[in-house]
Structures are given as C-alpha cells and as structure tokens.
Design a protein around this motif. Structure first.
Motif, PDB file in Angstrom:
ATOM      1  N   UNK A   6      44.525  25.602 -49.866  1.00 37.00           N
ATOM      2  CA  UNK A   6      43.669  26.258 -50.835  1.00 37.00           C
ATOM      3  C   UNK A   6      44.541  26.979 -51.863  1.00 37.00           C
ATOM      4  N   UNK A   7      43.916  27.691 -52.781  1.00 36.98           N
ATOM      5  CA  UNK A   7      44.635  28.372 -53.857  1.00 36.98           C
ATOM      6  C   UNK A   7      45.600  29.442 -53.346  1.00 36.98           C
ATOM      7  N   UNK A   8      45.436  29.898 -52.115  1.00 36.09           N
ATOM      8  CA  UNK A   8      46.280  30.943 -51.550  1.00 36.09           C
ATOM      9  C   UNK A   8      47.393  30.399 -50.655  1.00 36.09           C
ATOM     10  N   UNK A   9      47.532  29.066 -50.602  1.00 35.40           N
ATOM     11  CA  UNK A   9      48.574  28.447 -49.786  1.00 35.40           C
ATOM     12  C   UNK A   9      48.195  28.260 -48.332  1.00 35.40           C
ATOM     13  N   UNK A  10      46.943  28.491 -47.988  1.00 33.87           N
ATOM     14  CA  UNK A  10      46.473  28.316 -46.609  1.00 33.87           C
ATOM     15  C   UNK A  10      45.946  26.897 -46.415  1.00 33.87           C
ATOM     16  N   UNK A  11      45.988  26.467 -45.175  1.00 36.04           N
ATOM     17  CA  UNK A  11      45.380  25.179 -44.836  1.00 36.04           C
ATOM     18  C   UNK A  11      43.871  25.306 -45.070  1.00 36.04           C
ATOM     19  N   UNK A  12      43.304  24.377 -45.818  1.00 37.02           N
ATOM     20  CA  UNK A  12      41.886  24.400 -46.147  1.00 37.02           C
ATOM     21  C   UNK A  12      41.037  24.216 -44.900  1.00 37.02           C
ATOM     22  N   UNK A  13      39.865  24.859 -44.881  1.00 38.22           N
ATOM     23  CA  UNK A  13      38.995  24.803 -43.699  1.00 38.22           C
ATOM     24  C   UNK A  13      38.592  23.386 -43.321  1.00 38.22           C
ATOM     25  N   UNK A  14      38.486  22.488 -44.283  1.00 38.52           N
ATOM     26  CA  UNK A  14      38.109  21.102 -43.984  1.00 38.52           C
ATOM     27  C   UNK A  14      39.205  20.408 -43.176  1.00 38.52           C
ATOM     28  N   UNK A  15      40.448  20.792 -43.384  1.00 42.50           N
ATOM     29  CA  UNK A  15      41.562  20.206 -42.652  1.00 42.50           C
ATOM     30  C   UNK A  15      41.442  20.528 -41.161  1.00 42.50           C
ATOM     31  N   UNK A  16      40.924  21.712 -40.840  1.00 34.96           N
ATOM     32  CA  UNK A  16      40.710  22.067 -39.437  1.00 34.96           C
ATOM     33  C   UNK A  16      39.784  21.042 -38.777  1.00 34.96           C
ATOM     34  N   UNK A  17      38.734  20.622 -39.486  1.00 37.00           N
ATOM     35  CA  UNK A  17      37.828  19.612 -38.929  1.00 37.00           C
ATOM     36  C   UNK A  17      38.551  18.296 -38.681  1.00 37.00           C
ATOM     37  N   UNK A  18      39.475  17.948 -39.563  1.00 36.42           N
ATOM     38  CA  UNK A  18      40.272  16.731 -39.340  1.00 36.42           C
ATOM     39  C   UNK A  18      41.133  16.867 -38.093  1.00 36.42           C
ATOM     40  N   UNK A  19      41.756  18.039 -37.917  1.00 37.50           N
ATOM     41  CA  UNK A  19      42.558  18.277 -36.719  1.00 37.50           C
ATOM     42  C   UNK A  19      41.697  18.121 -35.464  1.00 37.50           C
ATOM     43  N   UNK A  20      40.490  18.707 -35.496  1.00 35.01           N
ATOM     44  CA  UNK A  20      39.595  18.617 -34.341  1.00 35.01           C
ATOM     45  C   UNK A  20      39.198  17.173 -34.079  1.00 35.01           C
ATOM     46  N   UNK A  21      38.929  16.433 -35.147  1.00 36.40           N
ATOM     47  CA  UNK A  21      38.549  15.031 -35.002  1.00 36.40           C
ATOM     48  C   UNK A  21      39.680  14.236 -34.345  1.00 36.40           C
ATOM     49  N   UNK A  22      40.915  14.445 -34.803  1.00 34.78           N
ATOM     50  CA  UNK A  22      42.050  13.737 -34.211  1.00 34.78           C
ATOM     51  C   UNK A  22      42.175  14.047 -32.728  1.00 34.78           C
ATOM     52  N   UNK A  23      42.043  15.317 -32.368  1.00 31.65           N
ATOM     53  CA  UNK A  23      42.152  15.712 -30.955  1.00 31.65           C
ATOM     54  C   UNK A  23      41.017  15.119 -30.132  1.00 31.65           C
ATOM     55  N   UNK A  24      39.789  15.148 -30.677  1.00 29.29           N
ATOM     56  CA  UNK A  24      38.620  14.631 -29.954  1.00 29.29           C
ATOM     57  C   UNK A  24      38.728  13.125 -29.745  1.00 29.29           C
ATOM     58  N   UNK A  25      39.156  12.396 -30.753  1.00 30.83           N
ATOM     59  CA  UNK A  25      39.311  10.946 -30.626  1.00 30.83           C
ATOM     60  C   UNK A  25      40.397  10.626 -29.606  1.00 30.83           C
ATOM     61  N   UNK A  26      41.494  11.372 -29.670  1.00 24.90           N
ATOM     62  CA  UNK A  26      42.570  11.178 -28.699  1.00 24.90           C
ATOM     63  C   UNK A  26      42.050  11.403 -27.278  1.00 24.90           C
ATOM     64  N   UNK A  27      41.288  12.453 -27.111  1.00 21.32           N
ATOM     65  CA  UNK A  27      40.727  12.794 -25.802  1.00 21.32           C
ATOM     66  C   UNK A  27      39.698  11.769 -25.341  1.00 21.32           C
ATOM     67  N   UNK A  28      38.683  11.521 -26.153  1.00 19.65           N
ATOM     68  CA  UNK A  28      37.543  10.713 -25.704  1.00 19.65           C
ATOM     69  C   UNK A  28      37.820   9.214 -25.699  1.00 19.65           C
ATOM     70  N   UNK A  29      38.823   8.783 -26.431  1.00 17.65           N
ATOM     71  CA  UNK A  29      39.080   7.356 -26.475  1.00 17.65           C
ATOM     72  C   UNK A  29      40.428   6.992 -25.855  1.00 17.65           C
ATOM     73  N   UNK A  30      41.524   7.574 -26.301  1.00 15.73           N
ATOM     74  CA  UNK A  30      42.820   7.206 -25.740  1.00 15.73           C
ATOM     75  C   UNK A  30      42.916   7.579 -24.265  1.00 15.73           C
ATOM     76  N   UNK A  31      42.580   8.825 -23.927  1.00 12.37           N
ATOM     77  CA  UNK A  31      42.667   9.242 -22.525  1.00 12.37           C
ATOM     78  C   UNK A  31      41.697   8.466 -21.644  1.00 12.37           C
TER      79      UNK A  31
END
Length: 133
Positions: free
Chosen positions: A2-27
């Motif tokens: 974002x404008x303040x140099x922080x990771x944007x809140x939408x990116x957090x959802x991407x992180x969660x999606x990656x973790x959830x897919x890894x968990x529910x599908x790869x594992x």
C-alpha cells in the motif's frame, strides 16, 4: 504494497489461499486421500490484522489447522507469522461443493477422517507451516 509500504490486505488472502490449497490438496494427496476432489468453495473469510507487515524478501510462515469440523463445512484457521511476530490470525469456512450440479454437499467420511487429524485440540495442534514470500 500500500502507500505506506505495508503488504496490502488483499495479499493476506492470497497467502491464506496458498496455505489452504497446500493443506487441503497437497497434504490430502500425500495421505492418499480423495478429500475434496469433487470441489469446494469458500463461504467466509475472517481476518484480524495484528501488526502491519512491510515488504520483505524473507518468507513468512502460515500455520494452518482445522478449528471446526461441521457436517457440511470446515473452518480452517491460520496464523501468519515469522519467528518474532504474529502479523494476522484468520479463519476460512470452506464448503464441499458438487461442481457438476453447482450445489453444496456434506463432508464425506474420507474428508472428515483426513481433516480430523489436523483438528485443533485446544493446545494448538497445527498443520506443518506453509510459507509465503
């Protein structure tokens, strides 16, 4: 970022999606489980942003576990963290879904068996962490 140099809140959802897919599908596949091969949809996200995360090259860990196991849904919980800081805590309600007729369905016995291995026992029983940059 974002404008303040922080990771944007939408990116957090991407992180969660990656973790959830890894968990529910790869594992699940590694466990020879057919869990969620018929499809699933996200019904709800809930995120508590605890501390701003600035752009970084080091990965963060996303600890993932089953917080609730219902008849027709599962709540996956997460902590986004590094060694010193918890940046966010979150939960996602996932509903098993029949793609062929666009309808939710109940969890199968195989899905319940797989998910129950990762259910939080109140003492922080977590799935091995996924990482995101």
């Amino acid at each position: 970022m974002d404008a303040f140099g922080h990771i944007n809140n939408v990116v957090y959802l991407r992180y969660l999606e990656e973790a959830r897919i890894d968990f529910m599908f790869r594992l699940a596949r590694q466990a020879d489980s057919g869990a969620f091969t018929g499809g699933s949809v996200v019904a709800r996200h809930e995120i508590d942003y605890l501390k701003p995360m600035v752009h970084r090259h080091e990965p963060v860990t996303i600890e993932t576990w089953v917080a609730r196991l219902g008849g027709a849904s599962v709540t996956v919980a997460y902590e986004i963290r590094d060694a010193e800081t918890v940046y966010a805590r979150a939960a996602t309600v996932v509903v098993p879904y029949r793609l062929e007729d666009s309808r939710p369905r109940r969890l199968t016995a195989e899905e319940r068996e797989f998910l129950s291995k990762y259910q939080d026992d109140g003492a922080g029983g977590l799935v091995e962490g996924s990482t995101a940059a």
